[in-house]
Scaffold this active site. Structure first.
Site, PDB file in Angstrom:
ATOM      1  N   SER A 233      -9.932   1.836   2.352  1.00 38.95           N
ATOM      2  CA  SER A 233      -9.026   2.630   1.559  1.00 38.95           C
ATOM      3  C   SER A 233      -7.937   1.819   0.841  1.00 38.95           C
ATOM      4  CB  SER A 233      -8.336   3.664   2.444  1.00 38.95           C
ATOM      5  OG  SER A 233      -7.494   3.018   3.396  1.00 38.95           O
TER       6      SER A 233
ATOM      7  N   SER B 224     -10.353  -0.563   6.516  1.00 42.87           N
ATOM      8  CA  SER B 224      -9.665  -0.343   5.235  1.00 42.87           C
ATOM      9  C   SER B 224      -8.923  -1.548   4.672  1.00 42.87           C
ATOM     10  CB  SER B 224      -8.690   0.826   5.349  1.00 42.87           C
ATOM     11  OG  SER B 224      -9.372   2.038   5.265  1.00 42.87           O
TER      12      SER B 224
ATOM     13  N   LYS C  69       0.848  -1.193   0.000  1.00 42.94           N
ATOM     14  CA  LYS C  69       0.000   0.000   0.000  1.00 42.94           C
ATOM     15  C   LYS C  69       0.885   1.244   0.000  1.00 42.94           C
ATOM     16  CE  LYS C  69      -4.008   1.980   2.434  1.00 42.94           C
ATOM     17  NZ  LYS C  69      -4.927   1.872   3.594  1.00 42.94           N
TER      18      LYS C  69
END
Lengths: 479, 92
Positions: A155, A179, A80
């Site tokens: 997210s 997320s 990420k």
């Protein structure tokens, strides 16, 4: 190119093949890179493919030849975009950090580097991890690989999409209110948020520090377990990292060993919970019953207000944490005018709409006159929620809920209504509020063929319970 | 929340924004505040005994790396620097 069945590949299978010479690290990585070059321009899971993959591949292969390989050596992973990998850009999908090069390794990267994991690239996300659809990225939205008109969740939507499109075997994400688990649910894979304090956040860009936690994405529960076992550590660089002995103590304080699964019925009766989701959840409960688990209705009445407390605590922490972006030390800077102009313009230009909204909200909540009514009160409610969960875990071993109150939604469907978007985290937020672990596991398909997902939660430091029930459920569910 | 409230908040948070943006932000704020205000109802139920018992975790103030190890990489990220210092505009 070597024909490798990526769809059914797991960490253990890949490891056996790499060790037995069935394929090399190079061949495995090339297969993933081929998928990425075919699909990524459309899906936009990755923002960047790293330029030092060759070196990583060579050193991983060397670990096999000199006998130092571990289970994760040569395994391709997606990172990420909010985790630091020294010498590589880490942007949090924000214009603020578009050109920011990480100056050191996050602890998770440093652990995985030692094991010879191959970092393929950094994945798209909602800017600074604020969002549930990966539409809030400064670099375009990520599409759901299973249905391109739909969002992949967020997210950590890029990480989930990377694994779902076979663009990486595994990925790392961060979970502040759901997320990891919600995008895993939307992309039909496994996603896990470990206990607060198990995985070091050193080198993770802080969003809401009392809630943030790093965790794995994978296609199977076993793979998630392998990654978790590798990245869990006590890190002196991180003040909230819990020493191993203390974890053991707390885990064993939850004495009850039981096959009783708690179902918070009162959570399911609220508004905004999709009928198909409820139906699938009941089917999942039936599977658990057949597996020999005993289902118990539990009550968590204050915990129903977790999301309300979360949208006080989280923006308050966001407004404090993001104060560090000032246009002076790193990140986007507009040098025009006096010092105050530099702060205001750099931040105003660098941050996107949702990030600014949360900073303003947090600033309001923490301001004199509103502090007690909001932040102080949310703290009281949080303590009560923690106690409620503690008490429930005296009667059940694990809690089950749907992961998301609704199935994947279409791009653009919730972008104009922030509150509707926030509802995505209804069932995932309580685990962050309390600090307990949660795992999301595929549980079937909607009438439109989109994935359903079930969430299991366990007491602090009892991840082993999640893996046990997760594996049993996974092997029994028909997808 | 009205436009003048939100302007003050933007100033406090050091965020530049156009009036249109602030207008839109102000409008979006009320439903969120209304939603989160639910906690006040619950807190009434549970009472003050639940004030969080928080402790600060600190670290020993010891240097663990050699001075200068990260100076160059860190300075390379600064928009303006002079020698080994990050440059800040004059305040007075």
């Amino acid at each position: 190119m070597k024909n490798i069945d990526l769809k059914n590949l797991t960490i253990e299978k890949a490891h056996e093949s790499l060790r037995g010479g069935e394929f090399s690290v190079r061949e495995l990585v090339d297969r993933y890179l081929a998928v990425i070059s075919e699909k990524n321009s459309d899906i936009n899971a990755y923002l960047e493919i790293y330029n030092d993959i060759n070196e990583q591949v060579l050193s991983a292969q060397k670990m096999f030849s000199d006998g130092t390989a571990t289970i994760l050596t040569g395994i391709p992973i997606a990172l990420k975009d909010n985790m630091l990998f020294a010498g590589h850009i880490a942007s949090a999908s924000s214009k603020m950090l578009e050109n920011y090069t990480a100056t050191y390794d996050s602890t998770v990267v440093s652990i995985l580097k030692k094991q010879g994991v191959v970092f393929l690239g950094r994945t798209n996300m909602d800017e600074f991890a604020m969002g549930s659809s990966t539409e809030n990225s400064a670099f375009g939205r990520t599409k759901n690989p299973l249905a391109p008109d739909y969002v992949p969740g967020g997210s950590s939507g890029g990480s989930a999409a990377a694994v779902a499109m076979e663009g990486a075997l595994i990925a790392l994400g961060s979970d502040t209110g759901g997320s990891i688990r919600q995008p895993a649910a939307f992309c039909g894979i496994v996603g896990m948020k470990p206990t607060y304090g198990t995985v070091s956040r050193s080198g993770l860009m802080a969003m809401a520090s009392s809630l943030d936690q790093i965790g794995p994405f994978a296609k199977t529960v076993r793979d998630a377990e392998i990654i978790f076992s590798a990245i869990t550590s006590h890190d002196p660089l991180e003040a909230t990292s819990v020493p191993m002995e203390a974890r053991q103590l707390q885990a064993t304080s939850y004495k009850l060993q039981t096959n009783r699964v708690g179902v918070p019925r009162d959570w399911l009766s609220g508004e905004g919970i999709d009928e198909e989701v409820k139906k699938n959840f009941e089917e999942s409960l039936n599977i658990l019953k057949k597996l020999g688990y005993e289902l118990v209705d539990i009550e968590l009445p204050v915990s129903r207000y977790s999301l309300a407390a979360y949208y006080i605590l989280q923006p308050a922490e966001v407004s404090s944490n993001l104060a560090r972006f000032d246009g002076i030390r790193y990140g986007h800077s507009n040098q025009e005018g006096d010092l105050l102009d530099v702060y205001e313009k750099s931040r105003g230009e660098g941050f996107g709409k949702e990030v600014r909204r949360r900073i303003l909200l947090g600033t309001y909540i923490l301001s004199h006159g509103y502090y007690d009514a909001f932040y102080g009160t949310a703290g009281i409610v949080r303590t009560q929620i923690e106690e409620e969960f503690k008490k429930v875990f005296e009667t059940v071993g694990v809690i089950a809920t749907p992961t998301s109150p609704f199935p994947p939604f279409k791009a653009g469907e919730k972008t104009e209504d922030p509150l509707a978007m926030y509802m995505s985290d209804l069932f995932t937020v309580p685990a962050n509020i309390v600090g307990i672990p949660g795992i999301a596991i595929p549980s079937g398909k909607t009438n439109n063929g989109l994935p359903h997902s079930i969430q299991f939660m366990a007491p602090h430091f009892c991840e082993d319970r999640l893996f046990a029930i997760g594996k049993a459920f996974e092997s029994a569910v028909q997808l | 929340m009205n436009i003048s409230d939100i302007k003050k908040l933007a100033r406090l948070a050091r965020l530049s924004a156009t009036d249109d943006e602030l207008e839109a932000a102000a409008k979006g704020m009320d439903p969120i505040l209304e939603y989160v205000a639910q906690v006040q109802k619950v807190a009434g139920m549970v009472g003050e005994k639940n004030i969080p018992d928080l402790i600060n975790r600190g670290k020993d103030d010891v240097v663990t790396i050699e001075t200068g190890t990260y100076t160059n990489v860190v300075l390379a990220e600064a928009p303006a620097h002079e020698g080994n210092y990050v440059k800040v505009k004059k305040i007075l």
